[in-house]
Write an enzyme that holds these catalytic residues in place. Sequence first.
Site, mmCIF file in Angstrom:
data_model
loop_
_atom_site.group_PDB
_atom_site.id
_atom_site.type_symbol
_atom_site.label_atom_id
_atom_site.label_comp_id
_atom_site.label_asym_id
_atom_site.label_seq_id
_atom_site.Cartn_x
_atom_site.Cartn_y
_atom_site.Cartn_z
ATOM 1 N N HIS A 274 -10.123 -2.195 -13.529
ATOM 2 C CA HIS A 274 -11.338 -2.527 -12.769
ATOM 3 C C HIS A 274 -12.322 -3.217 -13.709
ATOM 4 O O HIS A 274 -12.039 -4.296 -14.196
ATOM 5 C CB HIS A 274 -11.887 -1.236 -12.143
ATOM 6 N N HIS A 313 -5.870 -9.781 -7.818
ATOM 7 C CA HIS A 313 -6.965 -9.079 -7.149
ATOM 8 C C HIS A 313 -6.429 -8.455 -5.866
ATOM 9 O O HIS A 313 -5.597 -9.037 -5.189
ATOM 10 C CB HIS A 313 -8.103 -10.054 -6.814
ATOM 11 N N ASP A 369 -13.074 -11.367 -14.068
ATOM 12 C CA ASP A 369 -13.055 -10.835 -15.441
ATOM 13 C C ASP A 369 -12.424 -11.795 -16.430
ATOM 14 O O ASP A 369 -12.647 -11.692 -17.638
ATOM 15 C CB ASP A 369 -12.299 -9.501 -15.458
HETATM 16 C C1 SDX Z 1 -12.164 -6.221 -10.623
HETATM 17 O O1 SDX Z 1 -11.973 -4.451 -6.039
HETATM 18 C C2 SDX Z 1 -12.753 -5.325 -6.546
HETATM 19 O O2 SDX Z 1 -13.427 -6.014 -5.838
HETATM 20 C C3 SDX Z 1 -12.745 -5.388 -8.048
HETATM 21 C C4 SDX Z 1 -13.659 -6.428 -8.665
HETATM 22 C C5 SDX Z 1 -15.102 -6.168 -8.333
HETATM 23 O O3 SDX Z 1 -15.904 -7.104 -8.397
HETATM 24 O O4 SDX Z 1 -15.446 -4.961 -8.140
HETATM 25 O O5 SDX Z 1 -13.316 -7.730 -8.186
HETATM 26 C C6 SDX Z 1 -13.543 -6.432 -10.174
HETATM 27 O O6 SDX Z 1 -11.769 -5.090 -10.791
HETATM 28 C C7 SDX Z 1 -11.264 -7.419 -10.782
HETATM 29 C C8 SDX Z 1 -9.795 -7.013 -11.182
HETATM 30 C C9 SDX Z 1 -9.831 -6.757 -12.703
HETATM 31 N N1 SDX Z 1 -8.496 -6.196 -13.133
HETATM 32 C C10 SDX Z 1 -7.628 -6.922 -13.821
HETATM 33 O O7 SDX Z 1 -7.781 -8.118 -14.092
HETATM 34 C C11 SDX Z 1 -6.396 -6.135 -14.276
HETATM 35 C C12 SDX Z 1 -5.119 -6.971 -14.003
HETATM 36 N N2 SDX Z 1 -4.912 -7.089 -12.539
HETATM 37 C C13 SDX Z 1 -4.256 -6.035 -11.916
HETATM 38 O O8 SDX Z 1 -3.812 -4.927 -12.556
HETATM 39 C C14 SDX Z 1 -4.105 -6.102 -10.405
HETATM 40 O O9 SDX Z 1 -3.988 -7.414 -10.038
HETATM 41 C C15 SDX Z 1 -5.216 -5.432 -9.620
HETATM 42 C C16 SDX Z 1 -5.420 -4.030 -10.064
HETATM 43 C C17 SDX Z 1 -6.477 -6.207 -9.783
HETATM 44 C C18 SDX Z 1 -4.824 -5.452 -8.148
HETATM 45 O O10 SDX Z 1 -3.758 -4.616 -8.028
HETATM 46 P P1 SDX Z 1 -3.042 -4.409 -6.598
HETATM 47 O O11 SDX Z 1 -3.787 -5.090 -5.514
HETATM 48 O O12 SDX Z 1 -2.772 -2.953 -6.428
HETATM 49 O O13 SDX Z 1 -1.723 -5.248 -6.776
HETATM 50 P P2 SDX Z 1 -0.408 -4.673 -7.378
HETATM 51 O O14 SDX Z 1 -0.719 -3.952 -8.670
HETATM 52 O O15 SDX Z 1 0.286 -3.917 -6.291
HETATM 53 O O16 SDX Z 1 0.396 -6.004 -7.752
HETATM 54 C C19 SDX Z 1 1.103 -6.729 -6.750
HETATM 55 C C20 SDX Z 1 2.197 -7.473 -7.525
HETATM 56 C C21 SDX Z 1 3.048 -6.580 -8.409
HETATM 57 O O17 SDX Z 1 4.286 -7.257 -8.609
HETATM 58 P P3 SDX Z 1 5.609 -6.697 -7.872
HETATM 59 O O18 SDX Z 1 5.665 -5.197 -8.171
HETATM 60 O O19 SDX Z 1 5.348 -6.976 -6.390
HETATM 61 O O20 SDX Z 1 6.750 -7.488 -8.446
HETATM 62 O O21 SDX Z 1 1.579 -8.403 -8.451
HETATM 63 C C22 SDX Z 1 1.895 -8.002 -9.791
HETATM 64 C C23 SDX Z 1 2.358 -6.562 -9.736
HETATM 65 O O22 SDX Z 1 3.229 -6.280 -10.813
HETATM 66 N N3 SDX Z 1 0.638 -8.110 -10.542
HETATM 67 C C24 SDX Z 1 0.563 -8.620 -11.755
HETATM 68 C C25 SDX Z 1 -0.814 -8.597 -12.054
HETATM 69 N N4 SDX Z 1 -1.507 -8.075 -11.031
HETATM 70 C C26 SDX Z 1 -0.574 -7.762 -10.098
HETATM 71 N N5 SDX Z 1 1.497 -9.085 -12.608
HETATM 72 C C27 SDX Z 1 1.023 -9.555 -13.793
HETATM 73 N N6 SDX Z 1 -0.281 -9.587 -14.158
HETATM 74 C C28 SDX Z 1 -1.217 -9.116 -13.306
HETATM 75 N N7 SDX Z 1 -2.491 -9.146 -13.656
#
Ligand code: SDX
Length: 434
Positions: A274, A313, A369
């Site tokens: 997050h 996201h 981010d």
């Molecule tokens: C913020 O909610 C908000 O609004 C948050 C925010 C705000 O203003 O409050 O916008 C701020 O928190 C932005 C997000 C910051 N976090 C990161 O940058 C961390 C990296 N990103 C993630 O871990 C992920 O994308 C999330 C947590 C942001 C979202 O996760 P989800 O929606 O639960 O998606 P998921 O983990 O189920 O991923 C779906 C697929 C998966 O692949 P498969 O299992 O289907 O093969 O996408 C892949 C994941 O492995 N994936 C990624 C990835 N994010 C998702 N693969 C590589 N790198 C990534 N960053």
Amino acid sequence: MSDRLSIHDNRTGNKHELDLSYGTHVDAGSAISASDLREIKTSDHDFGVLVHDPGFMNTSACKSSITFIDGNTGTLLYRGYPIEALAEKSTYLEVAYLLLHGELPISSELDEWTTDITNHTFLNEKIKKFLDGFRYDAHPMGILVSALAALSTFYPKSRNVHDQDIRDRSIRRLIAKIPTLAAFAYRYSVGLPYAYPDNDLSYSANFLNMMFRATETKYDADPVLERTLDVCLILHADHEQNCSTSAMRAVGSSDADPYVSVSAATAALYGPLHGGANERVLEMLAEIGNVKNIGHYIDKVKQGEFRLMGFGHRVYKNLDPRAKILKELAEKVFEVTGRNRLLDVAMELEKVALNDEYFVKRKLYPNVDFYSGIIYQAMGIPVEMFPVLFAIARTSGWLSHWEEMRKDPELRIARPRQLYTGYAKRDYVQLASR
Ligand code: SDX
């Protein structure tokens, strides 16, 4: 068109009619009441149908008129105003007012609001003794979470969450004091004396003053960096029911005071998935180190061995509109601060990822981010302070949701159900018989 959903239960042949409620427009969707599903049973002993939704992927926890996001079109509105217009034309304090009050202030309202916030930036001196209890290298987010909860003990009346005047005073104190707390946490962690607020400065310039003032009597903030910080605060101010805002609402729903509720929200934001992501973005870029290593790391991502921090996201399945604004802002900042190697890695990483099927298929685009991290780094903000800046900005969003919740006639203490999959009742087994 009927505003009801018909559900046919194939187990019993029964038909159920459920009322639908609607958001402002079709993009905001519609909802059934989860409690209405409880009538769908196979017998009188049947608890009824629950909605099972780990991570709340498709569950509405409340009605809110503060922020609207459309992940498909990359739309973000604060009280109906596009984030692009606010980032270009507004200031953080004006946006905080908008989020809290629902309308842009007229000049007399903005003046009163700004004066009131400015005059509440000081902390009780006893807070410094509290900060002295931390290890010298304590992470400023850990200090901030603790100090916010401790602050509630300095304002015991804030626990009367049913009094509007007391709530208003708490809201202004928190928005005013969190930059001071944040800067004090930083100065403590690097062994520098505290730099006190300067009420002649703007909200953002004052934060830079408390962070970086050395021996000069008056801090002179670079106007480009002052405006950059203010735009970053605007972009991070609110984002509907994200993890930390949901924590704010859940803790606040027990009638906890706003200080400990903001502390809980800050704790949720601390997580690297997050608000802690921008700190991890810099660590990731440093680990990649050089443009020529990007291919190797992209392969690791595809093998599930590495997560690209700052990408992806839950809601945006298109480019995060905030990332687009920050990308343009980054170029202006680097004209002042100079480019650096990490920026080159970031730009190349973005280009490679946006053209790679793995990311395109999963709709993984740079999020807010990704760019805020490289901007803060160029501004000389220490990496550990990145999530702290996020918390400063989001405090106005958290408090807007807390205030909206306090006025919500549907307000109930947050207490989700579960789908129990454990043992049925069984007898205790004596030790000798196990
Ligand atoms: C913020 O909610 C908000 O609004 C948050 C925010 C705000 O203003 O409050 O916008 C701020 O928190 C932005 C997000 C910051 N976090 C990161 O940058 C961390 C990296 N990103 C993630 O871990 C992920 O994308 C999330 C947590 C942001 C979202 O996760 P989800 O929606 O639960 O998606 P998921 O983990 O189920 O991923 C779906 C697929 C998966 O692949 P498969 O299992 O289907 O093969 O996408 C892949 C994941 O492995 N994936 C990624 C990835 N994010 C998702 N693969 C590589 N790198 C990534 N960053």
